[in-house]
Design a protein around this motif. Structure first.
Motif, mmCIF file in Angstrom:
data_model
loop_
_atom_site.group_PDB
_atom_site.id
_atom_site.type_symbol
_atom_site.label_atom_id
_atom_site.label_comp_id
_atom_site.label_asym_id
_atom_site.label_seq_id
_atom_site.Cartn_x
_atom_site.Cartn_y
_atom_site.Cartn_z
ATOM 1 N N LYS A 145 0.814 -1.211 0.000
ATOM 2 C CA LYS A 145 0.000 0.000 0.000
ATOM 3 C C LYS A 145 0.850 1.263 0.000
ATOM 4 O O LYS A 145 0.509 2.268 -0.632
ATOM 5 C CB LYS A 145 -0.930 0.007 1.225
ATOM 6 C CG LYS A 145 -2.061 -0.999 1.141
ATOM 7 C CD LYS A 145 -2.900 -0.981 2.416
ATOM 8 C CE LYS A 145 -3.982 -2.047 2.368
ATOM 9 N NZ LYS A 145 -4.781 -2.085 3.626
ATOM 10 N N GLU A 146 1.963 1.211 0.732
ATOM 11 C CA GLU A 146 2.864 2.364 0.762
ATOM 12 C C GLU A 146 3.790 2.395 -0.440
ATOM 13 O O GLU A 146 4.081 3.455 -0.993
ATOM 14 C CB GLU A 146 3.687 2.358 2.050
ATOM 15 C CG GLU A 146 2.920 2.777 3.270
ATOM 16 C CD GLU A 146 3.848 3.169 4.410
ATOM 17 O OE1 GLU A 146 5.053 3.386 4.170
ATOM 18 O OE2 GLU A 146 3.358 3.268 5.550
ATOM 19 N N LEU A 147 4.264 1.225 -0.822
ATOM 20 C CA LEU A 147 5.225 1.132 -1.924
ATOM 21 C C LEU A 147 4.724 1.833 -3.183
ATOM 22 O O LEU A 147 5.460 2.582 -3.835
ATOM 23 C CB LEU A 147 5.516 -0.340 -2.220
ATOM 24 C CG LEU A 147 6.286 -0.666 -3.503
ATOM 25 C CD1 LEU A 147 7.671 -0.056 -3.473
ATOM 26 C CD2 LEU A 147 6.359 -2.162 -3.703
ATOM 27 N N ILE A 148 3.471 1.606 -3.528
ATOM 28 C CA ILE A 148 2.956 2.157 -4.783
ATOM 29 C C ILE A 148 2.718 3.664 -4.725
ATOM 30 O O ILE A 148 2.394 4.276 -5.741
ATOM 31 C CB ILE A 148 1.666 1.439 -5.228
ATOM 32 C CG1 ILE A 148 0.554 1.591 -4.179
ATOM 33 C CG2 ILE A 148 1.949 -0.027 -5.544
ATOM 34 C CD1 ILE A 148 -0.799 1.114 -4.649
ATOM 35 N N THR A 149 2.921 4.277 -3.549
ATOM 36 C CA THR A 149 2.858 5.741 -3.487
ATOM 37 C C THR A 149 4.141 6.364 -4.008
ATOM 38 O O THR A 149 4.181 7.575 -4.256
ATOM 39 C CB THR A 149 2.586 6.235 -2.044
ATOM 40 O OG1 THR A 149 3.700 5.922 -1.207
ATOM 41 C CG2 THR A 149 1.315 5.624 -1.482
ATOM 42 N N ASN A 150 5.178 5.562 -4.158
ATOM 43 C CA ASN A 150 6.405 6.041 -4.805
ATOM 44 C C ASN A 150 6.155 6.157 -6.303
ATOM 45 O O ASN A 150 5.792 5.160 -6.944
ATOM 46 C CB ASN A 150 7.572 5.060 -4.578
ATOM 47 C CG ASN A 150 8.153 5.140 -3.187
ATOM 48 O OD1 ASN A 150 8.142 6.187 -2.551
ATOM 49 N ND2 ASN A 150 8.674 4.023 -2.704
ATOM 50 N N PRO A 151 6.339 7.327 -6.888
ATOM 51 C CA PRO A 151 6.098 7.483 -8.331
ATOM 52 C C PRO A 151 6.895 6.478 -9.148
ATOM 53 O O PRO A 151 8.107 6.334 -8.967
ATOM 54 C CB PRO A 151 6.559 8.909 -8.602
ATOM 55 C CG PRO A 151 6.403 9.612 -7.295
ATOM 56 C CD PRO A 151 6.746 8.587 -6.253
ATOM 57 N N GLY A 152 6.208 5.763 -10.024
ATOM 58 C CA GLY A 152 6.878 4.827 -10.923
ATOM 59 C C GLY A 152 7.088 3.436 -10.366
ATOM 60 O O GLY A 152 7.463 2.519 -11.100
ATOM 61 N N HIS A 153 6.850 3.242 -9.084
ATOM 62 C CA HIS A 153 7.043 1.915 -8.489
ATOM 63 C C HIS A 153 5.789 1.064 -8.689
ATOM 64 O O HIS A 153 4.669 1.522 -8.451
ATOM 65 C CB HIS A 153 7.328 2.033 -6.997
ATOM 66 C CG HIS A 153 8.721 2.476 -6.687
ATOM 67 N ND1 HIS A 153 9.536 1.821 -5.792
ATOM 68 C CD2 HIS A 153 9.451 3.513 -7.161
ATOM 69 C CE1 HIS A 153 10.702 2.436 -5.717
ATOM 70 N NE2 HIS A 153 10.669 3.474 -6.535
#
Length: 319
Positions: A19-27
């Protein structure tokens, strides 16, 4: 920065991280493997990932830039080894292996294959923990007099029926699940102790409770973890000129410095998992210098925990 992850394991921690990881742009999470395929399929549906029948297939998806291993403790070594053998950088949940001997083998393989392996110790990828380290380096509280670092949760009461928590074969017990955090915290601030004394309470061959005294010569640190107690977590560092208190220290949200000059509070509310994954991805893509938790530090922490287990009588198959 675009970065494609493979997830090995889709349990509670993997879902929280994702859930947090995908808040990184492009991840994004492009490939997934889980022992129970239905869980992998449910996870993959959320993150638009490809489910594979084996970990090897998931790791070798041509899109994958890095692998995140979020499986149970006893499987970490084999999945890390699989990644390194296939030249895929890996970030593995703590504890990275069951003992120091296993990690020594992985360090050798990492060097031979020129492939990154790191432990996902999120606390030390974030500003609060490193601010505490800086306060001590600057001698803001003067000469250290004592340290008390504890992490307790009633896991045993909630999960008696769930075998891994009380199974030596699955590397269960308080030390590896919770204790790795206070051991690592004290280690990061003060290094390996000159000596340590440990005691614990065992059940079915694992530790429900452990408490160690780390001797640093000029001061001693009490380091403890329990899975059969009420919730309790803090790190308190007493010095001649003041005190540092870090409540919920493993989450790296807040630290409090008190001296004769007053009170200073350092907070950081950024997403901690997202920060960790961004730092690792930037390193793998050679976009940022090495700001990672070193394998050598993970090895020394495991050596400390090996000694604690030896003294309290907890033995794992990897020993």
């Amino acid at each position: 920065m675009p970065f494609n992850w493979c997830f090995i394991g889709t349990g509670k921690i993997a879902n929280k991280v994702a859930k947090e990881l995908i808040t990184n742009p492009g991840h994004q999470i492009v490939s997934v493997f889980n022992r129970t395929k239905k869980k992998a399929e449910k996870f993959a549906k959320i993150y638009h990932s490809t489910v594979y029948e084996s970990a090897l297939e998931a790791i070798n998806d041509s899109r994958v830039d890095g692998v995140y291993i979020a499986t149970t403790n006893e499987t970490h070594f084999s999945f890390c080894k699989l990644c390194l053998e296939n030249h895929k950088p890996a970030l593995c949940e703590k504890p990275i292996t069951g003992n120091a001997k296993e990690l020594e083998e992985l360090i050798k393989l990492s060097k031979e294959n020129n492939t990154m392996l790191k432990e996902a110790m999120w606390t030390w990828y974030n500003p609060v923990a490193n601010q505490v380290k800086q306060w001590i380096k600057e001698e803001r509280i003067g000469k250290i007099l004592s340290v008390d670092c504890i992490f307790n949760m009633p896991i045993f009461g909630y999960n008696k029926a769930k075998g891994r928590y009380i199974s030596p074969a699955r590397y269960g017990g308080a030390l590896l699940d919770l204790g790795v955090y206070p051991v690592r915290y004290v280690y990061e601030l003060f290094g390996k102790p000159k000596s340590l004394e440990a005691k614990g309470k065992l059940y079915n061959g694992i530790d429900l409770f452990n408490v160690s005294t780390f001797d640093y010569g000029d001061f001693k640190a009490r380091v403890s973890s329990q899975i059969n107690a009420l919730v309790g977590e803090h790190c308190i560092i007493i010095g001649e000129k003041g005190k540092i208190k870090v409540p919920l220290f493993h989450m790296a949200n807040k630290a409090i410095l008190k001296t004769k000059d007053g009170k200073e509070v350092f907070k950081d509310k950024k997403k901690k998992f997202a920060t960790q994954f961004r730092v690792v991805a930037e390193y793998i893509k050679c976009e940022k210098p090495n700001q990672l938790v070193s394998l050598e530090s993970s090895l020394e922490v495991l050596e400390i925990m090996d000694e604690i287990r030896k003294q309290i009588g907890v033995i794992f198959p990897c020993d």
